[in-house]
Design a protein around this motif. Structure first.
Motif, PDB file in Angstrom:
ATOM      1  N   ARG A 132     -18.963 -83.116  29.831  1.00 12.98           N
ATOM      2  CA  ARG A 132     -19.902 -83.193  30.954  1.00 12.98           C
ATOM      3  C   ARG A 132     -19.198 -82.867  32.268  1.00 12.98           C
ATOM      4  O   ARG A 132     -19.712 -82.100  33.099  1.00 12.98           O
ATOM      5  CB  ARG A 132     -20.518 -84.585  31.012  1.00 12.98           C
ATOM      6  N   LEU A 133     -18.022 -83.435  32.473  1.00 14.38           N
ATOM      7  CA  LEU A 133     -17.324 -83.260  33.743  1.00 14.38           C
ATOM      8  C   LEU A 133     -16.817 -81.830  33.921  1.00 14.38           C
ATOM      9  O   LEU A 133     -16.956 -81.241  34.999  1.00 14.38           O
ATOM     10  CB  LEU A 133     -16.165 -84.251  33.836  1.00 14.38           C
ATOM     11  N   VAL A 134     -16.218 -81.276  32.876  1.00 18.94           N
ATOM     12  CA  VAL A 134     -15.701 -79.907  32.969  1.00 18.94           C
ATOM     13  C   VAL A 134     -16.839 -78.922  33.215  1.00 18.94           C
ATOM     14  O   VAL A 134     -16.713 -77.991  34.019  1.00 18.94           O
ATOM     15  CB  VAL A 134     -14.912 -79.535  31.696  1.00 18.94           C
ATOM     16  N   THR A 135     -17.968 -79.150  32.552  1.00 25.32           N
ATOM     17  CA  THR A 135     -19.114 -78.253  32.698  1.00 25.32           C
ATOM     18  C   THR A 135     -19.797 -78.437  34.058  1.00 25.32           C
ATOM     19  O   THR A 135     -20.132 -77.468  34.742  1.00 25.32           O
ATOM     20  CB  THR A 135     -20.128 -78.505  31.570  1.00 25.32           C
ATOM     21  N   GLU A 136     -19.992 -79.698  34.449  1.00 24.68           N
ATOM     22  CA  GLU A 136     -20.708 -79.991  35.695  1.00 24.68           C
ATOM     23  C   GLU A 136     -19.949 -79.508  36.920  1.00 24.68           C
ATOM     24  O   GLU A 136     -20.524 -78.931  37.843  1.00 24.68           O
ATOM     25  CB  GLU A 136     -20.959 -81.496  35.789  1.00 24.68           C
ATOM     26  N   TYR A 137     -18.640 -79.753  36.932  1.00 26.75           N
ATOM     27  CA  TYR A 137     -17.844 -79.389  38.102  1.00 26.75           C
ATOM     28  C   TYR A 137     -17.191 -78.015  37.980  1.00 26.75           C
ATOM     29  O   TYR A 137     -16.679 -77.481  38.973  1.00 26.75           O
ATOM     30  CB  TYR A 137     -16.750 -80.440  38.335  1.00 26.75           C
ATOM     31  N   GLN A 138     -17.176 -77.439  36.778  1.00 23.40           N
ATOM     32  CA  GLN A 138     -16.521 -76.145  36.552  1.00 23.40           C
ATOM     33  C   GLN A 138     -15.047 -76.206  36.968  1.00 23.40           C
ATOM     34  O   GLN A 138     -14.595 -75.480  37.856  1.00 23.40           O
ATOM     35  CB  GLN A 138     -17.256 -75.035  37.319  1.00 23.40           C
ATOM     36  N   VAL A 139     -14.306 -77.113  36.297  1.00 22.37           N
ATOM     37  CA  VAL A 139     -12.911 -77.344  36.689  1.00 22.37           C
ATOM     38  C   VAL A 139     -11.912 -77.019  35.575  1.00 22.37           C
ATOM     39  O   VAL A 139     -10.768 -77.472  35.620  1.00 22.37           O
ATOM     40  CB  VAL A 139     -12.700 -78.804  37.152  1.00 22.37           C
ATOM     41  N   GLY A 140     -12.337 -76.229  34.588  1.00 21.34           N
ATOM     42  CA  GLY A 140     -11.382 -75.898  33.548  1.00 21.34           C
ATOM     43  C   GLY A 140     -12.044 -75.317  32.320  1.00 21.34           C
ATOM     44  O   GLY A 140     -13.158 -74.802  32.369  1.00 21.34           O
ATOM     45  N   VAL A 141     -11.327 -75.452  31.191  1.00 23.06           N
ATOM     46  CA  VAL A 141     -11.779 -74.884  29.924  1.00 23.06           C
ATOM     47  C   VAL A 141     -11.785 -75.977  28.859  1.00 23.06           C
ATOM     48  O   VAL A 141     -10.843 -76.774  28.771  1.00 23.06           O
ATOM     49  CB  VAL A 141     -10.858 -73.726  29.484  1.00 23.06           C
ATOM     50  N   LEU A 142     -12.852 -76.019  28.064  1.00 20.84           N
ATOM     51  CA  LEU A 142     -12.976 -76.959  26.955  1.00 20.84           C
ATOM     52  C   LEU A 142     -12.615 -76.284  25.641  1.00 20.84           C
ATOM     53  O   LEU A 142     -12.995 -75.130  25.398  1.00 20.84           O
ATOM     54  CB  LEU A 142     -14.415 -77.466  26.843  1.00 20.84           C
ATOM     55  N   ALA A 143     -11.896 -77.020  24.788  1.00 25.28           N
ATOM     56  CA  ALA A 143     -11.675 -76.548  23.423  1.00 25.28           C
ATOM     57  C   ALA A 143     -12.997 -76.619  22.668  1.00 25.28           C
ATOM     58  O   ALA A 143     -13.866 -77.439  22.979  1.00 25.28           O
ATOM     59  CB  ALA A 143     -10.623 -77.406  22.735  1.00 25.28           C
ATOM     60  N   ALA A 144     -13.167 -75.774  21.665  1.00 21.37           N
ATOM     61  CA  ALA A 144     -14.416 -75.727  20.897  1.00 21.37           C
ATOM     62  C   ALA A 144     -14.580 -76.953  20.008  1.00 21.37           C
ATOM     63  O   ALA A 144     -15.698 -77.360  19.696  1.00 21.37           O
ATOM     64  CB  ALA A 144     -14.461 -74.459  20.053  1.00 21.37           C
ATOM     65  N   GLU A 145     -13.461 -77.567  19.598  1.00 20.15           N
ATOM     66  CA  GLU A 145     -13.484 -78.751  18.748  1.00 20.15           C
ATOM     67  C   GLU A 145     -12.157 -79.485  18.914  1.00 20.15           C
ATOM     68  O   GLU A 145     -11.246 -78.987  19.584  1.00 20.15           O
ATOM     69  CB  GLU A 145     -13.682 -78.359  17.283  1.00 20.15           C
ATOM     70  N   VAL A 146     -12.067 -80.651  18.300  1.00 22.65           N
ATOM     71  CA  VAL A 146     -10.831 -81.429  18.391  1.00 22.65           C
ATOM     72  C   VAL A 146      -9.895 -80.982  17.266  1.00 22.65           C
ATOM     73  O   VAL A 146      -9.929 -81.499  16.145  1.00 22.65           O
ATOM     74  CB  VAL A 146     -11.116 -82.941  18.296  1.00 22.65           C
ATOM     75  N   SER A 147      -9.086 -79.988  17.568  1.00 16.40           N
ATOM     76  CA  SER A 147      -8.092 -79.494  16.614  1.00 16.40           C
ATOM     77  C   SER A 147      -7.003 -78.765  17.376  1.00 16.40           C
ATOM     78  O   SER A 147      -7.224 -78.301  18.504  1.00 16.40           O
ATOM     79  CB  SER A 147      -8.725 -78.546  15.592  1.00 16.40           C
ATOM     80  N   ALA A 148      -5.840 -78.660  16.748  1.00 15.94           N
ATOM     81  CA  ALA A 148      -4.731 -77.952  17.385  1.00 15.94           C
ATOM     82  C   ALA A 148      -5.079 -76.484  17.597  1.00 15.94           C
ATOM     83  O   ALA A 148      -4.767 -75.902  18.643  1.00 15.94           O
ATOM     84  CB  ALA A 148      -3.474 -78.094  16.528  1.00 15.94           C
ATOM     85  N   GLN A 149      -5.727 -75.880  16.602  1.00 15.75           N
ATOM     86  CA  GLN A 149      -6.074 -74.470  16.699  1.00 15.75           C
ATOM     87  C   GLN A 149      -7.028 -74.219  17.872  1.00 15.75           C
ATOM     88  O   GLN A 149      -6.844 -73.289  18.666  1.00 15.75           O
ATOM     89  CB  GLN A 149      -6.735 -74.001  15.401  1.00 15.75           C
ATOM     90  N   ALA A 150      -8.039 -75.081  18.010  1.00  9.91           N
ATOM     91  CA  ALA A 150      -9.024 -74.909  19.080  1.00  9.91           C
ATOM     92  C   ALA A 150      -8.389 -75.148  20.447  1.00  9.91           C
ATOM     93  O   ALA A 150      -8.720 -74.461  21.422  1.00  9.91           O
ATOM     94  CB  ALA A 150     -10.193 -75.871  18.874  1.00  9.91           C
ATOM     95  N   PHE A 151      -7.479 -76.108  20.522  1.00 12.27           N
ATOM     96  CA  PHE A 151      -6.836 -76.383  21.807  1.00 12.27           C
ATOM     97  C   PHE A 151      -5.918 -75.225  22.189  1.00 12.27           C
ATOM     98  O   PHE A 151      -5.833 -74.832  23.357  1.00 12.27           O
ATOM     99  CB  PHE A 151      -6.043 -77.693  21.760  1.00 12.27           C
ATOM    100  N   GLY A 152      -5.242 -74.659  21.204  1.00 11.49           N
ATOM    101  CA  GLY A 152      -4.424 -73.485  21.469  1.00 11.49           C
ATOM    102  C   GLY A 152      -5.255 -72.323  21.987  1.00 11.49           C
ATOM    103  O   GLY A 152      -4.851 -71.605  22.912  1.00 11.49           O
ATOM    104  N   SER A 153      -6.442 -72.146  21.416  1.00 11.71           N
ATOM    105  CA  SER A 153      -7.341 -71.079  21.875  1.00 11.71           C
ATOM    106  C   SER A 153      -7.792 -71.316  23.316  1.00 11.71           C
ATOM    107  O   SER A 153      -7.913 -70.378  24.109  1.00 11.71           O
ATOM    108  CB  SER A 153      -8.568 -70.988  20.960  1.00 11.71           C
ATOM    109  N   ALA A 154      -8.037 -72.600  23.661  1.00 11.63           N
ATOM    110  CA  ALA A 154      -8.449 -72.927  25.030  1.00 11.63           C
ATOM    111  C   ALA A 154      -7.314 -72.654  26.020  1.00 11.63           C
ATOM    112  O   ALA A 154      -7.548 -72.157  27.127  1.00 11.63           O
ATOM    113  CB  ALA A 154      -8.875 -74.397  25.110  1.00 11.63           C
ATOM    114  N   ILE A 155      -6.077 -72.961  25.629  1.00 12.51           N
ATOM    115  CA  ILE A 155      -4.934 -72.647  26.483  1.00 12.51           C
ATOM    116  C   ILE A 155      -4.839 -71.140  26.693  1.00 12.51           C
ATOM    117  O   ILE A 155      -4.645 -70.651  27.814  1.00 12.51           O
ATOM    118  CB  ILE A 155      -3.628 -73.193  25.863  1.00 12.51           C
ATOM    119  N   SER A 156      -4.984 -70.399  25.596  1.00 18.25           N
ATOM    120  CA  SER A 156      -4.924 -68.933  25.680  1.00 18.25           C
ATOM    121  C   SER A 156      -5.999 -68.398  26.622  1.00 18.25           C
ATOM    122  O   SER A 156      -5.748 -67.484  27.425  1.00 18.25           O
ATOM    123  CB  SER A 156      -5.104 -68.332  24.286  1.00 18.25           C
ATOM    124  N   GLN A 157      -7.181 -69.015  26.568  1.00 16.79           N
ATOM    125  CA  GLN A 157      -8.289 -68.575  27.417  1.00 16.79           C
ATOM    126  C   GLN A 157      -8.004 -68.808  28.887  1.00 16.79           C
ATOM    127  O   GLN A 157      -8.230 -67.931  29.734  1.00 16.79           O
ATOM    128  CB  GLN A 157      -9.565 -69.311  27.007  1.00 16.79           C
TER     129      GLN A 157
END
Length: 380
Positions: free
Chosen positions: A319-344
């Protein structure tokens, strides 16, 4: 101190006994209590390994003796903890009663709903003092699952003057248990930022930072595993990653990072508040890989230091990341998804997020939280 000011007794199980950065909750409680002194006389009642009274400027700190700290490690379902729990409950009750007997208290503010709310209700009923509660996730989502404790929790929340929660989802849970309105009150601390950071408009490489307990709930293991998924191109966009903190996953984190030798990863211990500010002013992006979370203090710290975040989609963070537009969310709770969010996020300039960061910093200011408390408890 102005005798016409209201006198607030702030009873809490979270108040710092050290200043090394390992007591995050205690840090913001201390800041909140000090900020309240601009509007009220404040007496803090908090646990310690020894009973003592301290004077901190216009704030009185009355510590009561408990068998063990931190209290969060005492589990009601563990018989070996029962004696320590009983002694702690009795010590907190006695300490708050002494304050009520010796001073004219206008309001008791309980941090958190249990056991502080239990003490507040008991003393409030006896001495006709209104009380309010501020709930944490551990109150509602952990203790609230134990049937006998849930009954007590419901009584505490139903009888209070006002209920607060430090997260939006948590607010809904408090309302469900109590059948009453609950108000969002973010947990945030005072940061003495000497100079405002200018968000980078430069192309990468960027600086990334993690600060928190090295614990499964905080996802520190997922963070280091996610770094293994980054491509050579991603690493070229990273100047340095600093992973700061400590805790039960220390060996796991060190071992995982050892397999990433050759990459710019730096491990550090806990940081005090000044060091945390320096870290966030240094960083371009802050990493929040938590498995379980409401709204971590590191979120508001990052906002105040103008640092966009990469976050797992847990608790109120989506909610906070989307509402304030302050970053990127991972698609799910996993190492692979978090790595993709970092890459993004490495493909975006931090300057992209400036408007949202400024708004979030205002909304999560300590002054805003204090004003909310005083207004809703009719003490403004």
């Amino acid at each position: 101190m102005d005798d016409l000011m209201p006198h607030i007794a702030l009873v809490t199980t979270s108040y710092p006994t050290t200043h090394d950065g390992s007591e995050a909750a205690g840090s913001f409680v201390a800041d909140f209590a000090q900020a309240l002194t601009a509007y009220a006389q404040v007496t803090v009642i908090a646990p310690s390994l020894s009973a003592e009274i301290e004077q901190h400027k216009s704030l009185t700190l009355q510590r009561f003796k408990v068998p063990r700290l931190p209290l969060s490690l005492l589990k009601p379902y563990n018989p070996r903890d029962w004696l320590a729990i009983i002694k702690t409950l009795r010590a907190g009750f006695i300490a708050l009663e002494q304050v009520a007997q010796q001073s004219q208290i206008n309001h008791i503010f309980a941090l958190w709903a249990l056991p502080s709310g239990y003490w507040a209700k008991s003393i409030g009923d006896t001495y006709n003092i209104p009380y309010s509660t501020w709930a944490l996730g551990s109150d509602i989502w952990s203790l609230g699952k134990v049937p006998v404790i849930k009954t007590l929790l419901k009584k505490v929340l139903k009888a209070s003057h006002t209920n607060f929660a430090d997260g939006y989802l948590l607010k809904q849970s408090v309302e469900s248990i109590s059948g009453r309105n609950c108000h969002f009150l973010p947990s945030t601390r005072a940061l003495n930022i000497s100079k405002q950071k200018q968000l980078s408009t430069n192309p990468p490489p960027y600086r990334l930072a993690f600060l928190g307990r090295w614990h499964p709930n905080k996802g520190t293991d997922l963070l280091v595993e996610s770094l293994k998924t980054l491509s050579d191109t991603d690493w070229q966009r990273i100047e340095e990653i600093r992973i700061c903190g400590g805790g039960p996953l220390e060996e796991t984190i060190k071992s995982a990072c050892a397999t990433l030798q050759g990459h710019p990863i730096v491990l550090q211990g806990y940081l005090n508040k000044t060091e945390a500010i320096e870290l966030f002013l240094w960083a371009d992006y802050v990493l929040i890989p938590s498995r379980i979370e409401s709204i971590p203090v590191v979120f508001s710290d990052a906002m105040k230091c103008q640092c966009p975040i990469v976050s797992m989609p847990v608790g109120d963070l989506p909610r906070l990341v989307t509402e304030y537009q302050v970053g990127v969310l991972a698609a799910e709770v996993s190492a692979q998804a978090f790595g993709s969010a970092i890459s993004q996020i490495l493909q975006q300039s931090p300057q992209t997020f400036v408007a949202g960061l400024e708004q979030a910093a205002d909304d999560f200011s300590l002054e805003h939280s204090v004003e909310t408390l005083l207004t809703l408890t009719s003490m403004s």
